[in-house]
Design a protein around this motif. Structure first.
Motif, PDB file in Angstrom:
ATOM      1  N   PHE A   6       0.838  -1.194   0.000  1.00 33.97           N
ATOM      2  CA  PHE A   6       0.000   0.000   0.000  1.00 33.97           C
ATOM      3  C   PHE A   6       0.874   1.244   0.000  1.00 33.97           C
ATOM      4  CE2 PHE A   6       0.737  -0.980   4.479  1.00 33.97           C
ATOM      5  CZ  PHE A   6       1.076   0.263   5.011  1.00 33.97           C
ATOM      6  N   ALA A   7       0.266   2.374  -0.302  1.00 37.29           N
ATOM      7  CA  ALA A   7       0.968   3.656  -0.325  1.00 37.29           C
ATOM      8  C   ALA A   7       0.055   4.751   0.210  1.00 37.29           C
ATOM      9  CB  ALA A   7       1.433   3.988  -1.743  1.00 37.29           C
ATOM     10  N   VAL A   8       0.669   5.850   0.641  1.00 35.66           N
ATOM     11  CA  VAL A   8      -0.063   7.039   1.062  1.00 35.66           C
ATOM     12  C   VAL A   8      -0.046   8.032  -0.102  1.00 35.66           C
ATOM     13  CG1 VAL A   8      -0.118   9.003   2.644  1.00 35.66           C
ATOM     14  CG2 VAL A   8       0.511   6.719   3.487  1.00 35.66           C
ATOM     15  N   ARG A   9      -1.224   8.509  -0.476  1.00 35.99           N
ATOM     16  CA  ARG A   9      -1.310   9.501  -1.553  1.00 35.99           C
ATOM     17  C   ARG A   9      -1.954  10.770  -1.012  1.00 35.99           C
ATOM     18  NH1 ARG A   9      -3.942   7.368  -6.853  1.00 35.99           N
ATOM     19  NH2 ARG A   9      -5.897   7.509  -5.696  1.00 35.99           N
ATOM     20  N   ALA A  10      -1.224  11.870  -1.098  1.00 38.27           N
ATOM     21  CA  ALA A  10      -1.724  13.174  -0.642  1.00 38.27           C
ATOM     22  C   ALA A  10      -1.860  14.098  -1.841  1.00 38.27           C
ATOM     23  CB  ALA A  10      -0.780  13.773   0.390  1.00 38.27           C
ATOM     24  N   THR A  11      -3.016  14.722  -1.957  1.00 38.79           N
ATOM     25  CA  THR A  11      -3.296  15.620  -3.079  1.00 38.79           C
ATOM     26  C   THR A  11      -3.593  17.013  -2.556  1.00 38.79           C
ATOM     27  OG1 THR A  11      -4.224  13.773  -4.346  1.00 38.79           O
ATOM     28  CG2 THR A  11      -4.718  15.995  -5.120  1.00 38.79           C
ATOM     29  N   PHE A  12      -2.836  17.984  -3.042  1.00 36.94           N
ATOM     30  CA  PHE A  12      -3.026  19.388  -2.661  1.00 36.94           C
ATOM     31  C   PHE A  12      -3.754  20.102  -3.781  1.00 36.94           C
ATOM     32  CE2 PHE A  12       0.658  17.711  -0.567  1.00 36.94           C
ATOM     33  CZ  PHE A  12       0.640  18.254   0.702  1.00 36.94           C
ATOM     34  N   ARG A  13      -4.828  20.804  -3.417  1.00 39.22           N
ATOM     35  CA  ARG A  13      -5.629  21.498  -4.418  1.00 39.22           C
ATOM     36  C   ARG A  13      -5.598  23.009  -4.224  1.00 39.22           C
ATOM     37  NH1 ARG A  13      -8.527  17.788  -7.242  1.00 39.22           N
ATOM     38  NH2 ARG A  13      -8.681  15.719  -6.304  1.00 39.22           N
ATOM     39  N   TRP A  14      -4.554  23.513  -3.600  1.00 34.32           N
ATOM     40  CA  TRP A  14      -4.402  24.951  -3.418  1.00 34.32           C
ATOM     41  C   TRP A  14      -2.926  25.295  -3.323  1.00 34.32           C
ATOM     42  CZ3 TRP A  14      -1.970  23.960   1.007  1.00 34.32           C
ATOM     43  CH2 TRP A  14      -2.516  23.096   1.938  1.00 34.32           C
ATOM     44  N   GLY A  15      -2.598  26.542  -3.610  1.00 34.58           N
ATOM     45  CA  GLY A  15      -1.220  26.990  -3.469  1.00 34.58           C
ATOM     46  C   GLY A  15      -0.848  27.069  -1.997  1.00 34.58           C
ATOM     47  N   LEU A  16       0.372  26.688  -1.670  1.00 38.46           N
ATOM     48  CA  LEU A  16       0.800  26.664  -0.279  1.00 38.46           C
ATOM     49  C   LEU A  16       1.382  28.005   0.145  1.00 38.46           C
ATOM     50  CD1 LEU A  16       2.593  23.188  -0.180  1.00 38.46           C
ATOM     51  CD2 LEU A  16       0.257  23.725   0.496  1.00 38.46           C
ATOM     52  N   PRO A  17       0.992  28.515   1.321  1.00 33.56           N
ATOM     53  CA  PRO A  17       1.584  29.748   1.834  1.00 33.56           C
ATOM     54  C   PRO A  17       3.006  29.511   2.345  1.00 33.56           C
ATOM     55  CG  PRO A  17       0.066  28.838   3.450  1.00 33.56           C
ATOM     56  CD  PRO A  17      -0.063  27.994   2.226  1.00 33.56           C
ATOM     57  N   ASN A  18       3.321  28.237   2.618  1.00 34.44           N
ATOM     58  CA  ASN A  18       4.645  27.862   3.109  1.00 34.44           C
ATOM     59  C   ASN A  18       4.846  26.365   2.848  1.00 34.44           C
ATOM     60  OD1 ASN A  18       2.710  28.468   5.771  1.00 34.44           O
ATOM     61  ND2 ASN A  18       3.531  26.394   5.669  1.00 34.44           N
ATOM     62  N   ALA A  19       6.001  25.875   3.151  1.00 41.57           N
ATOM     63  CA  ALA A  19       6.276  24.450   2.939  1.00 41.57           C
ATOM     64  C   ALA A  19       5.511  23.607   3.963  1.00 41.57           C
ATOM     65  CB  ALA A  19       7.778  24.192   3.040  1.00 41.57           C
ATOM     66  N   ILE A  20       5.248  22.392   3.586  1.00 43.74           N
ATOM     67  CA  ILE A  20       4.518  21.463   4.461  1.00 43.74           C
ATOM     68  C   ILE A  20       5.320  20.169   4.596  1.00 43.74           C
ATOM     69  CG2 ILE A  20       2.499  19.934   4.552  1.00 43.74           C
ATOM     70  CD1 ILE A  20       0.806  22.168   3.565  1.00 43.74           C
ATOM     71  N   LEU A  21       5.356  19.653   5.796  1.00 44.94           N
ATOM     72  CA  LEU A  21       5.973  18.362   6.077  1.00 44.94           C
ATOM     73  C   LEU A  21       4.883  17.329   6.327  1.00 44.94           C
ATOM     74  CD1 LEU A  21       8.194  16.325   6.977  1.00 44.94           C
ATOM     75  CD2 LEU A  21       8.070  17.383   9.257  1.00 44.94           C
ATOM     76  N   LEU A  22       4.958  16.226   5.611  1.00 50.07           N
ATOM     77  CA  LEU A  22       4.048  15.099   5.843  1.00 50.07           C
ATOM     78  C   LEU A  22       4.850  13.963   6.483  1.00 50.07           C
ATOM     79  CD1 LEU A  22       2.322  16.678   3.675  1.00 50.07           C
ATOM     80  CD2 LEU A  22       1.415  14.446   3.050  1.00 50.07           C
ATOM     81  N   GLU A  23       4.377  13.490   7.612  1.00 47.52           N
ATOM     82  CA  GLU A  23       5.007  12.366   8.289  1.00 47.52           C
ATOM     83  C   GLU A  23       4.052  11.172   8.285  1.00 47.52           C
ATOM     84  OE1 GLU A  23       8.039  14.430  11.544  1.00 47.52           O
ATOM     85  OE2 GLU A  23       6.245  13.357  12.210  1.00 47.52           O
TER      86      GLU A  23
ATOM     87  N   CYS B 183       0.444  16.328   9.300  1.00 47.39           N
ATOM     88  CA  CYS B 183       0.841  17.425   8.415  1.00 47.39           C
ATOM     89  C   CYS B 183       1.228  18.647   9.243  1.00 47.39           C
ATOM     90  CB  CYS B 183      -0.294  17.788   7.472  1.00 47.39           C
ATOM     91  SG  CYS B 183      -0.941  16.361   6.548  1.00 47.39           S
ATOM     92  N   PHE B 184       2.417  19.229   8.943  1.00 47.10           N
ATOM     93  CA  PHE B 184       2.933  20.366   9.701  1.00 47.10           C
ATOM     94  C   PHE B 184       3.302  21.501   8.754  1.00 47.10           C
ATOM     95  CE2 PHE B 184       4.096  16.401  11.752  1.00 47.10           C
ATOM     96  CZ  PHE B 184       3.779  16.587  13.087  1.00 47.10           C
ATOM     97  N   HIS B 185       3.082  22.719   9.189  1.00 46.66           N
ATOM     98  CA  HIS B 185       3.631  23.885   8.499  1.00 46.66           C
ATOM     99  C   HIS B 185       5.067  24.061   8.970  1.00 46.66           C
ATOM    100  CE1 HIS B 185      -0.069  25.174   6.632  1.00 46.66           C
ATOM    101  NE2 HIS B 185      -0.706  25.183   7.796  1.00 46.66           N
ATOM    102  N   VAL B 186       6.001  24.192   7.991  1.00 48.21           N
ATOM    103  CA  VAL B 186       7.415  24.356   8.340  1.00 48.21           C
ATOM    104  C   VAL B 186       7.999  25.547   7.577  1.00 48.21           C
ATOM    105  CG1 VAL B 186       7.752  21.923   8.903  1.00 48.21           C
ATOM    106  CG2 VAL B 186       8.122  22.707   6.555  1.00 48.21           C
ATOM    107  N   LYS B 187       9.154  26.009   8.052  1.00 47.65           N
ATOM    108  CA  LYS B 187       9.832  27.163   7.441  1.00 47.65           C
ATOM    109  C   LYS B 187      11.344  26.942   7.500  1.00 47.65           C
ATOM    110  CE  LYS B 187       9.547  29.631  11.856  1.00 47.65           C
ATOM    111  NZ  LYS B 187       9.080  30.846  12.552  1.00 47.65           N
ATOM    112  N   ASN B 188      12.076  27.864   6.872  1.00 47.15           N
ATOM    113  CA  ASN B 188      13.550  27.817   6.851  1.00 47.15           C
ATOM    114  C   ASN B 188      14.045  26.459   6.341  1.00 47.15           C
ATOM    115  OD1 ASN B 188      13.521  30.405   8.060  1.00 47.15           O
ATOM    116  ND2 ASN B 188      13.524  29.502  10.115  1.00 47.15           N
TER     117      ASN B 188
END
Length: 309
Positions: free
Chosen positions: A49-66, A142-147
């Motif tokens: 199996f696999a995890v599939r994440a779909t984003f349907r909007w522009g991101l204001p910042n980078a995102i980390l998926l764990e 899902c986390f909002h991350v920076k730098n």
């Protein structure tokens, strides 16, 4: 497809097998915590199996998926702002990445039958106890991350990908668990960049969590997540109010047949008890005879005596 409103609106997460999303089921009696969605999916032993994440909007910042499997960290991946400028961006995580002497490997995720034993959970170490508490769950945080920048030491800490050989039966505490997460043998993969980053949230809280509880079809039915198949029950055992008109007619027909068979069996037994055998030199025949009541008397000691004369 697991969907959240609020900060996670537009982000869809699902579990796939052969690029097809598994059907998701909800426990109507369960309340989800804030920013969390819980779904149930069907697991089949040995299937990847696999995890599939779909984003349907522009991101204001980078995102980390764990991705956490049975409570253990399995994979992390970033989605940067420039990767989500289109109308849709899809990220697929199908295994755990590791690095050995500069060579990178991927171990694909799969479902494995859960084996149990009669050992004492109190003797197990803390790591096993933590896994047992979260077994049967794929969690995507899902986390909002920076730098975000490439780390100077571009190596990845080795993670424990060894699956559970078995768990103490008593540790399950009656939970309907059927599978655990496992990994295939390592396969060579392309070089992976390792990043360093900071969390937007000082408490490092996820803005969205997607929990997929995987079980066998039988376990999902036992939990009433999936309806039981009517054919798996005898009509005689089902609740009368749940039967439709055709099922009621069939039940009535069966009960009549059972009643008729019971009468016939009783009549046959009665007939057999009233038969006697007559023999002559040529043949043996059965002749009906009335039952004879054998007189019973009591002797001076109160013991029954049958007069067979």
């Amino acid at each position: 497809m697991a969907i959240l409103n609020g900060p996670a609106s537009g982000l869809n997460v699902e579990i796939t097998v052969n690029d097809i999303a598994l059907e998701e089921h909800t426990d109507e009696a369960e309340e989800n915590p804030p920013h969390t969605v819980n779904k149930y999916i069907e697991a089949t032993s040995g299937v990847e199996f696999a995890v599939r994440a779909t984003f349907r909007w522009g991101l204001p910042n980078a995102i980390l998926l764990e991705v956490h499997l049975d409570g253990k960290w399995a994979r992390g991946n970033f989605v940067r702002q420039n990767e989500s400028r289109g109308s849709k961006y899809t990220l697929i995580l199908d295994g755990s990445i590791s690095e050995v002497n500069g060579q990178w490997f991927n171990q694909k995720c799969c479902f494995a039958s859960l084996q149990t034993d009669d050992s004492d959970i109190r003797l197990a170490d803390d790591a096993v106890k933590d896994v047992v508490k979260n077994i049967g769950e794929i969690s995507v945080k899902c986390f909002h991350v920076k730098n975000l920048s490439i780390a100077a030491n571009n190596s990845l800490t080795t993670r424990d990908t060894a699956g559970l050989s078995s768990v103490p039966e008593k540790a399950l505490k009656g939970r309907a668990l059927s599978h655990s997460a496992s990994f295939r043998a390592p396969e060579a993969t392309s070089h992976v960049s390792v990043y360093k980053y900071d969390f937007f949230d000082a408490d490092k809280k996820a803005f969205a969590t997607y929990n997929f509880r995987y079980r066998s079809r039988e376990a999902l039915r036992a939990m009433h997540i999936l309806p039981r198949s009517p054919s798996s029950f005898r009509l005689e055992d089902r609740i009368i109010e749940d039967l439709n008109l055709e099922e009621m007619r069939e039940l009535l027909r069966r009960l009549r047949e059972q009643s008729h068979r019971a009468v016939e069996v009783k009549r046959e037994r009665s007939d057999e008890s009233e038969r006697t055998i007559v023999e002559d030199d040529d043949e043996v025949s059965f002749v009906r005879a009335k039952r004879v009541k054998v007189p019973v008397t009591l002797n001076e000691d109160g013991v029954e005596i049958l007069d067979l004369t």
